[in-house]
Design an enzyme around this catalytic site. Structure first.
Site, PDB file in Angstrom:
ATOM      1  N   THR A  22       0.859  -1.195   0.000  1.00  0.00           N
ATOM      2  CA  THR A  22       0.000   0.000   0.000  1.00  0.00           C
ATOM      3  C   THR A  22       0.894   1.244   0.000  1.00  0.00           C
ATOM      4  O   THR A  22       0.427   2.322   0.362  1.00  0.00           O
ATOM      5  CB  THR A  22      -0.922   0.051   1.246  1.00  0.00           C
ATOM      6  OG1 THR A  22      -0.107  -0.034   2.417  1.00  0.00           O
ATOM      7  CG2 THR A  22      -1.948  -1.055   1.245  1.00  0.00           C
TER       8      THR A  22
ATOM      9  N   ARG B  83       3.923   2.600  -2.580  1.00  0.00           N
ATOM     10  CA  ARG B  83       3.898   3.103  -3.956  1.00  0.00           C
ATOM     11  C   ARG B  83       4.314   1.953  -4.873  1.00  0.00           C
ATOM     12  O   ARG B  83       5.182   1.143  -4.512  1.00  0.00           O
ATOM     13  CB  ARG B  83       4.876   4.273  -4.143  1.00  0.00           C
ATOM     14  CG  ARG B  83       4.404   5.591  -3.551  1.00  0.00           C
ATOM     15  CD  ARG B  83       3.223   6.203  -4.326  1.00  0.00           C
ATOM     16  NE  ARG B  83       2.796   7.481  -3.797  1.00  0.00           N
ATOM     17  CZ  ARG B  83       1.777   7.658  -2.941  1.00  0.00           C
ATOM     18  NH1 ARG B  83       1.087   6.624  -2.495  1.00  0.00           N
ATOM     19  NH2 ARG B  83       1.446   8.870  -2.535  1.00  0.00           N
TER      20      ARG B  83
ATOM     21  N   GLU C 294       0.142   3.507 -12.744  1.00  0.00           N
ATOM     22  CA  GLU C 294      -1.303   3.668 -12.510  1.00  0.00           C
ATOM     23  C   GLU C 294      -1.886   4.657 -13.512  1.00  0.00           C
ATOM     24  O   GLU C 294      -1.222   5.650 -13.813  1.00  0.00           O
ATOM     25  CB  GLU C 294      -1.540   4.189 -11.087  1.00  0.00           C
ATOM     26  CG  GLU C 294      -1.105   3.192 -10.042  1.00  0.00           C
ATOM     27  CD  GLU C 294      -1.129   3.762  -8.622  1.00  0.00           C
ATOM     28  OE1 GLU C 294      -1.710   4.841  -8.417  1.00  0.00           O
ATOM     29  OE2 GLU C 294      -0.533   3.141  -7.746  1.00  0.00           O
TER      30      GLU C 294
ATOM     31  N   HIS D 110      -5.644   2.009  -5.757  1.00  0.00           N
ATOM     32  CA  HIS D 110      -5.023   3.061  -4.948  1.00  0.00           C
ATOM     33  C   HIS D 110      -6.075   3.732  -4.042  1.00  0.00           C
ATOM     34  O   HIS D 110      -6.333   4.930  -4.161  1.00  0.00           O
ATOM     35  CB  HIS D 110      -4.348   4.114  -5.859  1.00  0.00           C
ATOM     36  CG  HIS D 110      -3.317   4.928  -5.112  1.00  0.00           C
ATOM     37  ND1 HIS D 110      -2.174   5.412  -5.713  1.00  0.00           N
ATOM     38  CD2 HIS D 110      -3.259   5.350  -3.828  1.00  0.00           C
ATOM     39  CE1 HIS D 110      -1.476   6.097  -4.818  1.00  0.00           C
ATOM     40  NE2 HIS D 110      -2.116   6.072  -3.674  1.00  0.00           N
TER      41      HIS D 110
HETATM   42  P1  NAD Z   1       6.356   7.749   7.461  1.00  0.00           P
HETATM   43  O1  NAD Z   1       7.328   8.778   6.991  1.00  0.00           O
HETATM   44  O2  NAD Z   1       5.704   7.928   8.783  1.00  0.00           O
HETATM   45  O3  NAD Z   1       7.053   6.295   7.431  1.00  0.00           O
HETATM   46  C1  NAD Z   1       7.935   5.877   6.446  1.00  0.00           C
HETATM   47  C2  NAD Z   1       8.997   5.030   7.114  1.00  0.00           C
HETATM   48  O4  NAD Z   1       9.836   4.492   6.074  1.00  0.00           O
HETATM   49  C3  NAD Z   1       9.915   5.832   8.054  1.00  0.00           C
HETATM   50  O5  NAD Z   1       9.998   5.190   9.293  1.00  0.00           O
HETATM   51  C4  NAD Z   1      11.274   5.853   7.328  1.00  0.00           C
HETATM   52  O6  NAD Z   1      12.372   5.844   8.203  1.00  0.00           O
HETATM   53  C5  NAD Z   1      11.178   4.556   6.531  1.00  0.00           C
HETATM   54  N1  NAD Z   1      12.092   4.543   5.376  1.00  0.00           N
HETATM   55  C6  NAD Z   1      12.394   5.545   4.522  1.00  0.00           C
HETATM   56  N2  NAD Z   1      13.278   5.119   3.601  1.00  0.00           N
HETATM   57  C7  NAD Z   1      13.534   3.819   3.879  1.00  0.00           C
HETATM   58  C8  NAD Z   1      14.371   2.835   3.304  1.00  0.00           C
HETATM   59  N3  NAD Z   1      15.132   3.106   2.235  1.00  0.00           N
HETATM   60  N4  NAD Z   1      14.390   1.612   3.860  1.00  0.00           N
HETATM   61  C9  NAD Z   1      13.645   1.330   4.974  1.00  0.00           C
HETATM   62  N5  NAD Z   1      12.837   2.229   5.563  1.00  0.00           N
HETATM   63  C10 NAD Z   1      12.788   3.448   5.029  1.00  0.00           C
HETATM   64  O7  NAD Z   1       5.274   7.647   6.304  1.00  0.00           O
HETATM   65  P2  NAD Z   1       3.777   7.072   6.411  1.00  0.00           P
HETATM   66  O8  NAD Z   1       2.841   8.152   6.795  1.00  0.00           O
HETATM   67  O9  NAD Z   1       3.818   5.809   7.219  1.00  0.00           O
HETATM   68  O10 NAD Z   1       3.506   6.744   4.853  1.00  0.00           O
HETATM   69  C11 NAD Z   1       4.325   5.820   4.146  1.00  0.00           C
HETATM   70  C12 NAD Z   1       4.015   5.839   2.660  1.00  0.00           C
HETATM   71  O11 NAD Z   1       2.760   5.228   2.426  1.00  0.00           O
HETATM   72  C13 NAD Z   1       3.853   7.242   2.048  1.00  0.00           C
HETATM   73  O12 NAD Z   1       5.082   7.821   1.711  1.00  0.00           O
HETATM   74  C14 NAD Z   1       2.976   6.991   0.835  1.00  0.00           C
HETATM   75  O13 NAD Z   1       3.759   6.814  -0.318  1.00  0.00           O
HETATM   76  C15 NAD Z   1       2.263   5.687   1.178  1.00  0.00           C
HETATM   77  N6  NAD Z   1       0.790   5.871   1.307  1.00  0.00           N
HETATM   78  C16 NAD Z   1      -0.029   5.266   0.413  1.00  0.00           C
HETATM   79  C17 NAD Z   1      -1.396   5.407   0.536  1.00  0.00           C
HETATM   80  C18 NAD Z   1      -2.323   4.718  -0.424  1.00  0.00           C
HETATM   81  O14 NAD Z   1      -3.363   5.285  -0.752  1.00  0.00           O
HETATM   82  N7  NAD Z   1      -2.045   3.509  -0.856  1.00  0.00           N
HETATM   83  C19 NAD Z   1      -1.940   6.185   1.565  1.00  0.00           C
HETATM   84  C20 NAD Z   1      -1.070   6.783   2.465  1.00  0.00           C
HETATM   85  C21 NAD Z   1       0.302   6.632   2.325  1.00  0.00           C
END
Ligand code: NAD
Length: 331
Positions: free
Chosen positions: A236, A238, A267, A285
């Site tokens: 969920t 990207r 997409e 999505h």
């Molecule tokens: P967040 O920033 O709270 O969490 C992301 C985590 O990933 C962080 O802890 C970070 O340290 C870690 N991270 C970053 N780069 C990394 C790497 N190379 N290896 C391992 N860990 C790594 O973000 P969030 O609010 O939890 O959202 C995460 C992602 O979910 C968003 O960036 C977005 O792309 C996606 N998202 C998708 C939907 C959807 O509709 N499907 C909805 C919301 C968010």
């Protein structure tokens, strides 16, 4: 002259009121993404932009929109925005974290349950009228409770998924570039593990990293091969975090048991092979797509834009270096 804002989606009408009272606001009124050519034409004279994750806000847009001071996206993911160029040009970028965390975690869990218990297949079977005799040995799925869940990206959404896993008695492993506090680990009963080891151990792997250079194609042929044949992959985050061609091969050759996917490389185009597979669950999505959450996201995006245009710091500003410069000029 009044400042002007382009909103590339209808959002919720009432949410726009703070902007309508103060600025000229142009809203793209269709239910589909704003066509690129129209987007380029309409953004040209705007000071503020409220964009969706499907709108590419790149150097071309910044070249056209010379008056732009704030870009507010109705998403937490910002891989569609060229933040580096925006920062060089002093444009504030803001997003909507937090308000979509629980809703997206719900979907990740729903995909996990759906693919493991073959709910998509079972639903198609029920509707098809093929259900004539009791189901004994057909449509047997895999249990979720007490299994091992590997969470990649242990931020807001990853942790919210871990909380749900607790209720299912699951063992939670995680991989992240930043280790969580001891208190968080102990609260969620989560154990940090190197990525390759986590992939080889987990029954379910759920992706929650942002898309950037460090995570593009993080899950490729080599890493898929590390997963158990009985394991499921849930995405969920990207689409580009997974190499989709490698995933299709792994699914076809039964190197993994199945996948639950909400996001895709290109997409809304999906590879035919994925559509035809029974052991995958596909959603368009919809991670944050509950009424309540989408409304909160819209409100927050409007607030970010409003504050930026008023010369105040947006609540979720992603490039504070721009603000510092502005703050210096303002004071
Ligand atoms: P967040 O920033 O709270 O969490 C992301 C985590 O990933 C962080 O802890 C970070 O340290 C870690 N991270 C970053 N780069 C990394 C790497 N190379 N290896 C391992 N860990 C790594 O973000 P969030 O609010 O939890 O959202 C995460 C992602 O979910 C968003 O960036 C977005 O792309 C996606 N998202 C998708 C939907 C959807 O509709 N499907 C909805 C919301 C968010």
């Amino acid at each position: 002259m009044k400042k002007s804002v382009l909103v590339t989606n209808k959002l919720f009408e009432e949410v726009l009121n703070p902007l309508l009272n103060r600025f000229e606001v142009e809203v793209f009124q269709q239910d589909e993404p704003m066509p690129r050519d129209l987007f380029k034409e309409r953004v040209e004279d705007k000071t503020g932009l409220i964009a969706m994750s499907v709108d590419r806000v790149d150097q071309e847009i910044f070249d056209i929109a010379q008056s732009l001071t704030v870009v507010s996206t109705v998403s937490v993911g910002v891989d569609h925005i060229d933040i580096e160029t925006a920062t060089k040009r002093g444009i504030m970028i803001a997003n909507t974290p937090g308000v979509l965390t629980e809703t997206t975690a719900d979907l990740a869990f729903a995909l996990m349950m759906t693919v493991a218990r073959r709910i998509g297949e079972a639903e198609r079977y029920t509707r098809s009228g093929k259900w004539k005799i009791p189901i004994y040995r057909r449509l047997l799925g895999t249990d979720v409770y007490r299994k091992t869940l590997g969470i990649i990206g242990f931020g807001r959404i990853g942790r919210a998924v871990a909380r749900r896993a607790g209720g299912f008695g699951m063992k939670v492993l995680y991989y992240d570039i930043a280790r969580a506090d001891k208190a968080v680990e102990s609260d969620l009963n989560a154990h940090l593990m190197p990525l390759d080891e986590l992939l080889a151990t987990a029954d379910f792997v759920s992706l929650h990293v942002p898309l950037d250079k460090s995570t593009e194609k993080l899950i490729d042929q080599r890493r898929l091969a590390l997963m158990k044949r009985s394991a499921f992959l849930i995405n969920t985050s990207r689409g580009k975090v997974i190499d989709e061609i490698d995933l299709i091969k792994a699914l076809k050759h039964k190197e993994i048991a199945g996948a639950g996917l909400d996001v895709f490389e290109r997409e809304p185009c999906l590879p035919r092979e994925l559509i035809e597979m029974e052991n995958v669950v596909l959603t368009p999505h919809i991670g944050s797509a509950s009424y309540e959450t989408r409304k909160k996201m819209a409100e927050l995006a409007v607030e970010n834009c409003f504050l930026g245009l008023e010369g105040r710091r947006p609540r979720y500003l992603l490039n504070p270096e721009v603000w510092k410069e502005k703050g210096d000029k303002i004071s």
